[in-house]
Design a protein around this motif. Structure first.
Motif, PDB file in Angstrom:
ATOM      1  N   VAL A   1       0.502  -1.448   0.020  1.00  0.00           N
ATOM      2  CA  VAL A   1      -0.159  -0.139   0.044  1.00  0.00           C
ATOM      3  C   VAL A   1       0.837   1.569   0.199  1.00  0.00           C
ATOM      4  O   VAL A   1       0.808   2.416  -0.499  1.00  0.00           O
ATOM      5  N   LEU A   2       2.090   1.651   0.641  1.00  0.00           N
ATOM      6  CA  LEU A   2       2.509   2.361   1.106  1.00  0.00           C
ATOM      7  C   LEU A   2       3.495   2.765  -0.633  1.00  0.00           C
ATOM      8  O   LEU A   2       3.405   3.211  -1.210  1.00  0.00           O
ATOM      9  N   VAL A   3       4.120   1.876  -1.006  1.00  0.00           N
ATOM     10  CA  VAL A   3       4.532   1.690  -2.560  1.00  0.00           C
ATOM     11  C   VAL A   3       3.333   2.229  -3.690  1.00  0.00           C
ATOM     12  O   VAL A   3       3.876   3.158  -4.273  1.00  0.00           O
ATOM     13  N   ILE A   4       2.432   2.098  -3.381  1.00  0.00           N
ATOM     14  CA  ILE A   4       1.389   1.917  -4.092  1.00  0.00           C
ATOM     15  C   ILE A   4       0.543   3.701  -4.094  1.00  0.00           C
ATOM     16  O   ILE A   4       1.014   4.758  -5.208  1.00  0.00           O
ATOM     17  N   TYR A   5       0.799   4.155  -3.045  1.00  0.00           N
ATOM     18  CA  TYR A   5       0.361   5.712  -2.542  1.00  0.00           C
ATOM     19  C   TYR A   5       1.452   6.080  -2.961  1.00  0.00           C
ATOM     20  O   TYR A   5       1.658   7.127  -3.303  1.00  0.00           O
ATOM     21  N   LEU A   6       2.979   6.003  -2.700  1.00  0.00           N
ATOM     22  CA  LEU A   6       4.654   6.968  -2.950  1.00  0.00           C
ATOM     23  C   LEU A   6       4.296   6.734  -4.693  1.00  0.00           C
ATOM     24  O   LEU A   6       4.752   7.370  -5.362  1.00  0.00           O
ATOM     25  N   THR A   7       4.230   6.008  -5.509  1.00  0.00           N
ATOM     26  CA  THR A   7       3.905   5.823  -6.645  1.00  0.00           C
ATOM     27  C   THR A   7       3.031   7.047  -7.385  1.00  0.00           C
ATOM     28  O   THR A   7       3.104   7.529  -8.181  1.00  0.00           O
ATOM     29  N   ARG A   8       1.861   7.037  -6.758  1.00  0.00           N
ATOM     30  CA  ARG A   8       0.734   7.800  -7.132  1.00  0.00           C
ATOM     31  C   ARG A   8       1.427   9.410  -6.785  1.00  0.00           C
ATOM     32  O   ARG A   8       0.956   9.712  -7.354  1.00  0.00           O
ATOM     33  N   THR A   9       1.997   9.137  -5.944  1.00  0.00           N
ATOM     34  CA  THR A   9       2.234  10.645  -5.564  1.00  0.00           C
ATOM     35  C   THR A   9       3.243  11.075  -6.178  1.00  0.00           C
ATOM     36  O   THR A   9       3.696  12.041  -5.822  1.00  0.00           O
ATOM     37  N   LEU A  10       4.900   9.688  -6.286  1.00  0.00           N
ATOM     38  CA  LEU A  10       5.246  10.521  -7.373  1.00  0.00           C
ATOM     39  C   LEU A  10       4.872  10.998  -8.987  1.00  0.00           C
ATOM     40  O   LEU A  10       5.682  11.859  -9.200  1.00  0.00           O
TER      41      LEU A  10
END
Length: 146
Positions: free
Chosen positions: A17-26
């Protein structure tokens, strides 16, 4: 042990989940930076256009200032000529005033003589009229006698 597997699974899901949100943010940050880059590019083009227009305006202003300076220098000679003309007219006015004053003074000095001359002229005219009347009477008397 099962407890460890469940804990690892929760950690793995949380990491995903952290990677998904981090990807969206990036990705959002990437889009924002792309928009900023496009805006900066557009701004740079506009700034170049404004700079060119400003340079042209500055050159035109300099040419206009030079033209005004040249015309001002040309007008200076006209103003000097007008001043000289004014000075000349003042001199003429002074001369006319002096002549007028001299004529007035001479007229005052000679006014008595002029008055006497007019009186003598009147006396001469009266004598001429009397002589004429006497002559006519004499001729009328001579005509009657003949």
């Amino acid at each position: 042990m099962e407890f460890i597997y469940i804990s690892v699974l929760i950690i793995a899901i949380a990491f995903a989940v952290l990677v998904i949100y981090l990807t969206r943010t990036l990705r959002a940050a990437t889009r924002t930076l792309d928009n900023v880059a496009n805006t900066m590019s557009s701004l740079e083009k506009q700034l170049n256009g404004v700079t060119k227009e400003t340079e042209q305006l500055l050159h035109k202003s300099n040419r206009l200032a030079e033209d005004i300076q040249h015309k001002s220098e040309s007008l200076n000679s006209v103003f000097v000529s007008v001043k000289d003309l004014g000075d000349s007219l003042q001199g003429v006015n002074r001369s006319v005033r002096n002549v007028s004053e001299n004529v007035s003074k001479q007229a005052e000095r000679q006014s008595e003589q002029i008055g006497q001359a007019v009186q003598w002229g009147n006396v001469a005219i009266d004598l001429y009229r009397k002589w004429k009347v006497t002559k006519q009477q004499y001729e009328n008397t001579n005509k009657e006698e003949k």
